[in-house]
Design an enzyme around this catalytic site. Structure first.
Site, PDB file in Angstrom:
ATOM      1  N   ARG A  97       0.860  -1.182   0.000  1.00  0.00           N
ATOM      2  CA  ARG A  97       0.000   0.000   0.000  1.00  0.00           C
ATOM      3  C   ARG A  97       0.897   1.233   0.000  1.00  0.00           C
ATOM      4  O   ARG A  97       1.662   1.453   0.946  1.00  0.00           O
ATOM      5  CB  ARG A  97      -0.930  -0.012   1.228  1.00  0.00           C
ATOM      6  CG  ARG A  97      -1.782   1.226   1.287  1.00  0.00           C
ATOM      7  CD  ARG A  97      -2.831   1.242   2.388  1.00  0.00           C
ATOM      8  NE  ARG A  97      -3.329   2.606   2.442  1.00  0.00           N
ATOM      9  CZ  ARG A  97      -3.271   3.405   3.488  1.00  0.00           C
ATOM     10  NH1 ARG A  97      -2.797   2.979   4.652  1.00  0.00           N
ATOM     11  NH2 ARG A  97      -3.678   4.643   3.402  1.00  0.00           N
ATOM     12  N   HIS A 142      -2.470  11.101   0.525  1.00  0.00           N
ATOM     13  CA  HIS A 142      -1.963  10.883   1.877  1.00  0.00           C
ATOM     14  C   HIS A 142      -1.348  12.204   2.372  1.00  0.00           C
ATOM     15  O   HIS A 142      -0.158  12.303   2.599  1.00  0.00           O
ATOM     16  CB  HIS A 142      -0.963   9.727   1.901  1.00  0.00           C
ATOM     17  CG  HIS A 142      -0.759   9.107   3.252  1.00  0.00           C
ATOM     18  ND1 HIS A 142      -0.988   7.758   3.523  1.00  0.00           N
ATOM     19  CD2 HIS A 142      -0.360   9.640   4.433  1.00  0.00           C
ATOM     20  CE1 HIS A 142      -0.718   7.501   4.797  1.00  0.00           C
ATOM     21  NE2 HIS A 142      -0.322   8.626   5.387  1.00  0.00           N
ATOM     22  N   GLU A 187      -7.175   8.682   5.989  1.00  0.00           N
ATOM     23  CA  GLU A 187      -7.499   9.301   7.281  1.00  0.00           C
ATOM     24  C   GLU A 187      -7.914  10.764   7.194  1.00  0.00           C
ATOM     25  O   GLU A 187      -7.200  11.642   7.710  1.00  0.00           O
ATOM     26  CB  GLU A 187      -6.309   9.230   8.238  1.00  0.00           C
ATOM     27  CG  GLU A 187      -5.842   7.863   8.582  1.00  0.00           C
ATOM     28  CD  GLU A 187      -4.713   7.887   9.616  1.00  0.00           C
ATOM     29  OE1 GLU A 187      -4.248   8.986   9.990  1.00  0.00           O
ATOM     30  OE2 GLU A 187      -4.313   6.809  10.057  1.00  0.00           O
ATOM     31  N   ASN A 328      -7.383   2.081   9.466  1.00  0.00           N
ATOM     32  CA  ASN A 328      -6.111   2.254  10.166  1.00  0.00           C
ATOM     33  C   ASN A 328      -6.407   2.220  11.660  1.00  0.00           C
ATOM     34  O   ASN A 328      -7.268   2.966  12.141  1.00  0.00           O
ATOM     35  CB  ASN A 328      -5.483   3.612   9.839  1.00  0.00           C
ATOM     36  CG  ASN A 328      -4.889   3.666   8.440  1.00  0.00           C
ATOM     37  OD1 ASN A 328      -4.924   2.688   7.697  1.00  0.00           O
ATOM     38  ND2 ASN A 328      -4.336   4.815   8.091  1.00  0.00           N
ATOM     39  N   TYR A 330      -4.425   1.771  15.579  1.00  0.00           N
ATOM     40  CA  TYR A 330      -3.175   1.634  16.330  1.00  0.00           C
ATOM     41  C   TYR A 330      -3.362   1.407  17.820  1.00  0.00           C
ATOM     42  O   TYR A 330      -2.564   0.732  18.450  1.00  0.00           O
ATOM     43  CB  TYR A 330      -2.325   2.911  16.167  1.00  0.00           C
ATOM     44  CG  TYR A 330      -1.711   3.081  14.800  1.00  0.00           C
ATOM     45  CD1 TYR A 330      -2.445   3.595  13.738  1.00  0.00           C
ATOM     46  CD2 TYR A 330      -0.383   2.734  14.580  1.00  0.00           C
ATOM     47  CE1 TYR A 330      -1.876   3.757  12.479  1.00  0.00           C
ATOM     48  CE2 TYR A 330       0.201   2.904  13.333  1.00  0.00           C
ATOM     49  CZ  TYR A 330      -0.545   3.407  12.284  1.00  0.00           C
ATOM     50  OH  TYR A 330       0.029   3.568  11.044  1.00  0.00           O
ATOM     51  N   GLU A 399      -3.531  -0.071   8.046  1.00  0.00           N
ATOM     52  CA  GLU A 399      -2.345   0.295   8.841  1.00  0.00           C
ATOM     53  C   GLU A 399      -2.516  -0.176  10.275  1.00  0.00           C
ATOM     54  O   GLU A 399      -3.610  -0.122  10.833  1.00  0.00           O
ATOM     55  CB  GLU A 399      -2.139   1.822   8.924  1.00  0.00           C
ATOM     56  CG  GLU A 399      -1.572   2.454   7.691  1.00  0.00           C
ATOM     57  CD  GLU A 399      -1.418   3.968   7.853  1.00  0.00           C
ATOM     58  OE1 GLU A 399      -1.115   4.451   8.965  1.00  0.00           O
ATOM     59  OE2 GLU A 399      -1.630   4.668   6.844  1.00  0.00           O
TER      60      GLU A 399
END
Ligand code: GBH
Length: 497
Positions: A97, A142, A187, A328, A330, A399
């Site tokens: 990606r 991005h 995002e 994404n 985390y 991600e």
């Protein structure tokens, strides 16, 4: 490339004992790694590339970036892509990606001037990936908007809908024979909510009332939907690809059992994930956001809600514009309810509209980024919440990753994080029935981490930023991830899938 095979069997054995899943990943599960153009390419003004917002921001405000650094060279992937792809091949990923730097193919952002050298660069990279059996998964945006378009207001200007759509159509035309999997935006939450308000601001780094945050979401959603429809109407049949968007949220755990904190959890999830995901998957903004912002705007003396209103036509146009859910994820944070709807502030802010306080639990393992702690059960809850809130979509984890200071090639903490998060992912698949179709690690290389510069490292591969050659050296996590991809298993031996 230094490919010394370090022995990490110890890590497997230790983790196995501490509850790492021994189930196999589904046979068609896909593994990848992720990067972004600005963070790895360098070559910021080479061969006709135009200036992007982040080129300008890092050059103009070095004081806002840790170490005063920028990504003029960073990993130098603009020149070192051959070596990069050899590494990807050795790692064994199914997909890579990456993102296109808009200003590398359109220096001023508009399609009247196409930079052929930039087009050639991406065509070469995509072809080399394909030749090596790696699927390119391409993000159009991005965070590196061409500076010219930023100067007319960037994502707060509705004109950007058409400029982005023109760029997207051109990218489908130029690369659609090679690229079969597209993401429009990475995002929007990060560049809409963290660029226009708050103390730590990403580019352009303005401090504006909450209007800017909502206006950015509004414009981005329309730009995304327009690109989706262009792909659907003009390209899909011929190119046979798919297209989605990448959204982000930390899981929100209520800080206490109180009803107020549970409401805080709902507010936080709806104002962060819901603001983007609800229009795309369910239609319109989340009702709680519509009601709360309208009420607060009124109490603050506004003639109308500062959350823009979608027409029914727009609601229908945006709804259904994702072929799967790109996530994404985390970490997790604790939320408590902080502001009643009537608790108005002098300077209307997105934070006050959202109305929660966010904290963390100091017992959760801490990375070297303040916001990032390892909370694998939060990942499982996040996947379940998306599954339930948005109609059981296929989810691609675009991600997930861990930051350290990058000084050692031995990174057992990153290995633990991967083991724990992938165990949670397997539980979501097998115990909860969530349709997770793939997983991508942020990131393959240590790279330029936005406001943190080179102080935080997310790579499976170490990059020596002091050498002109930007020498790449795999870390122990690289070999562990390589083994997972090869065996579809987190431990030494897995039960059959
Ligand atoms: C991703 O965002 C980005 O896509 C990628 O470019 C980046 O390199 C990677 O993460 C690692 O950071 O300071 O409390 O306001 C991750 C999601 C959301 C994480 C916003 C940082 C800021 C939290 N980001 N968050 S706070």
């Amino acid at each position: 490339m230094n490919m010394k095979c370090s022995v990490i069997l110890l890590a497997f054995t230790v983790s196995y004992a501490s509850g790492i899943s021994n189930r196999s990943f589904p046979a068609d599960f896909k593994f990848g790694v992720t990067t972004a153009a600005y963070q790895i390419e360098g070559g910021w003004n080479e061969d006709g590339k135009g200036e992007s917002l982040w080129d300008w921001y890092t050059h103009t405000y070095p004081d806002r970036i840790q170490g005063g650094t920028n990504a003029d060279v960073t990993c130098d992937s603009y020149h070192k892509y051959k070596e990069d792809i050899e590494i990807l091949k050795d790692l064994g990923v199914n997909f890579y990606r990456l993102s296109i730097a808009w200003s590398r193919i359109l220096p001023e952002g508009t399609v009247n001037h196409v930079n052929q050298a930039g087009v050639d660069y991406y065509r070469t990279v995509f072809q080399l990936l394909i030749d090596n059996g790696i699927v390119p998964v391409v993000t159009l945006y991005h965070w590196d908007v061409p500076l010219t378009l930023s100067e007319i207001g960037g994502w707060t200007n509705p004109l950007l809908v058409d400029y982005f759509a023109d760029y997207a159509r051109l990218a489908f035309e130029l690369f659609g024979d090679q690229v079969k999997q597209w993401h429009t935006f990475n995002e929007p939450q990060s560049f809409c909510m963290l660029s226009y308000q708050g103390p730590l601001r990403k580019a352009p780094g303005y401090d504006l009332p909450a209007e800017a945050v909502y206006q950015c979401n509004y414009v981005v959603l329309k730009a995304h939907a327009k690109a989706y429809h262009i792909y659907d109407d003009e390209f899909r049949q011929k190119q046979q690809g798919n297209i989605s968007i990448v959204l982000v949220a930390h899981w929100k755990e209520p800080a206490s059992d109180s009803d107020a904190d549970k409401e805080g959890q709902n507010l936080a999830l709806q104002f962060e994930m819901g603001l983007l995901a609800n229009p795309i998957f369910n239609g319109n903004w989340p009702q709680v956001a519509i009601d709360r912002v309208a009420e607060r705007s009124k109490l603050e003396g506004y003639p109308r809600s500062r959350l823009p209103e979608f027409t029914q036509e727009e609601i229908d146009y945006i709804k259904g514009t994702a072929d799967y859910f790109g996530l994404n994820h985390y970490t997790t944070e604790l939320v408590s309810f902080a502001y009643n709807v009537t608790n108005v502030t002098e300077y209307p802010s997105f934070d006050a509209d959202r109305g929660v306080l966010r904290t963390t639990d100091p017992s959760w393992p801490q990375s070297n980024m303040t916001w990032l702690r390892s909370v694998p059960w939060g990942f499982r809850k996040m996947l379940n919440w998306i599954d339930q809130s948005y109609g059981h979509p296929a989810i691609l984890v675009t991600e997930n990753g861990w930051a350290d200071d990058g000084t050692s090639r031995e990174d057992p903490q990153r290995i633990s994080y991967i083991q724990d998060y992938l165990t949670a992912l397997l539980e979501a698949i097998y115990d909860d029935g969530v349709n997770v179709i793939g997983y991508s690690q942020w990131s393959i290389y240590d790279n330029f981490e936005w406001l943190s510069g080179y102080m935080a490292k997310f790579g499976l591969v170490y990059v020596d930023f002091s050498s002109p050659n930007r020498t790449r050296t795999p870390k122990s996590s690289y070999y562990y991830y390589q083994k997972i991809i090869k065996t579809k298993c987190l431990v030494d031996t897995c039960d059959a899938a």
